[in-house]
Write a protein that holds these residues in place. Sequence first.
Motif, short mmCIF file in Angstrom:
data_model
loop_
_atom_site.label_atom_id
_atom_site.label_comp_id
_atom_site.label_asym_id
_atom_site.label_seq_id
_atom_site.Cartn_x
_atom_site.Cartn_y
_atom_site.Cartn_z
N LEU A 156 42.76 33.33 34.75
CA LEU A 156 43.36 33.88 33.91
C LEU A 156 43.90 34.71 33.83
N GLU A 157 43.78 35.59 35.00
CA GLU A 157 44.90 36.77 35.25
C GLU A 157 46.14 36.38 35.75
N THR A 158 46.06 35.31 36.37
CA THR A 158 47.45 35.14 37.16
C THR A 158 48.23 34.10 36.71
N ARG A 176 48.76 34.01 28.36
CA ARG A 176 47.92 33.75 27.00
C ARG A 176 46.98 34.93 27.76
N HIS A 177 46.53 36.04 25.88
CA HIS A 177 45.53 36.47 25.75
C HIS A 177 45.05 36.55 24.81
N GLN A 178 44.98 35.41 24.16
CA GLN A 178 43.79 35.09 23.38
C GLN A 178 43.16 33.32 23.60
N VAL A 179 41.65 33.86 23.83
CA VAL A 179 40.68 33.35 24.50
C VAL A 179 39.96 32.78 23.47
N ILE A 180 40.38 31.63 22.39
CA ILE A 180 39.05 31.08 21.68
C ILE A 180 38.20 30.64 22.67
#
Length: 181
Positions: free
Chosen positions: A91-93, A97-101
């Motif tokens: 996720l970090e690298t 995207r910043h919205q996690v469904i």
Amino acid sequence: MRIEARQSLILTIDMQDRLLGAIPETERNKAIENSARLLAAAAALEIPRLATAQYPQGLGPIRADLRSFCTESFDKTVFSCWRHAPLRNLLETGQGRHQVILTGVETHICVLQTALDLHSAGWQPIVVADACASRDDANAQSALLRLRQAGITVTVAESVFYEWLGDAAHPQFRSLAPAWR
């Protein structure tokens, strides 16, 4: 905050038959169906699709029908997916995207802890209430209330789908919309 396809990724948490088998049939079937519909739409819209399996040696693999949509999967023992280093690193690298469904089980354990940790780390977790379930619905409802009180978005699968599209003129609308009727 609007849910945007270009800012989203979907994380399906621990949808394993041994865990799902302990959930009442109506809630179980609704969570599976809505998770599958979101994963299928995400695949068509080229939204990254991640999945986790909690202790698969004892609880078995992710359901094959859901796993087939996922671009990455992770085996874990931690309850919060954010605390699983390989998933957190991805996720970090790499996603941008910043919205996690969030969909999956159990709402009051792994979904709750994942959402709280993501929120604390500056992400925008979105918990899809009708694509999550717990063995006891009172536990699920308590978790959803706690999430709302923490400022985390709780919504339903159909809302996510229509926000991803944003317009009936979207090129994928005609092919995807029948799954939501």
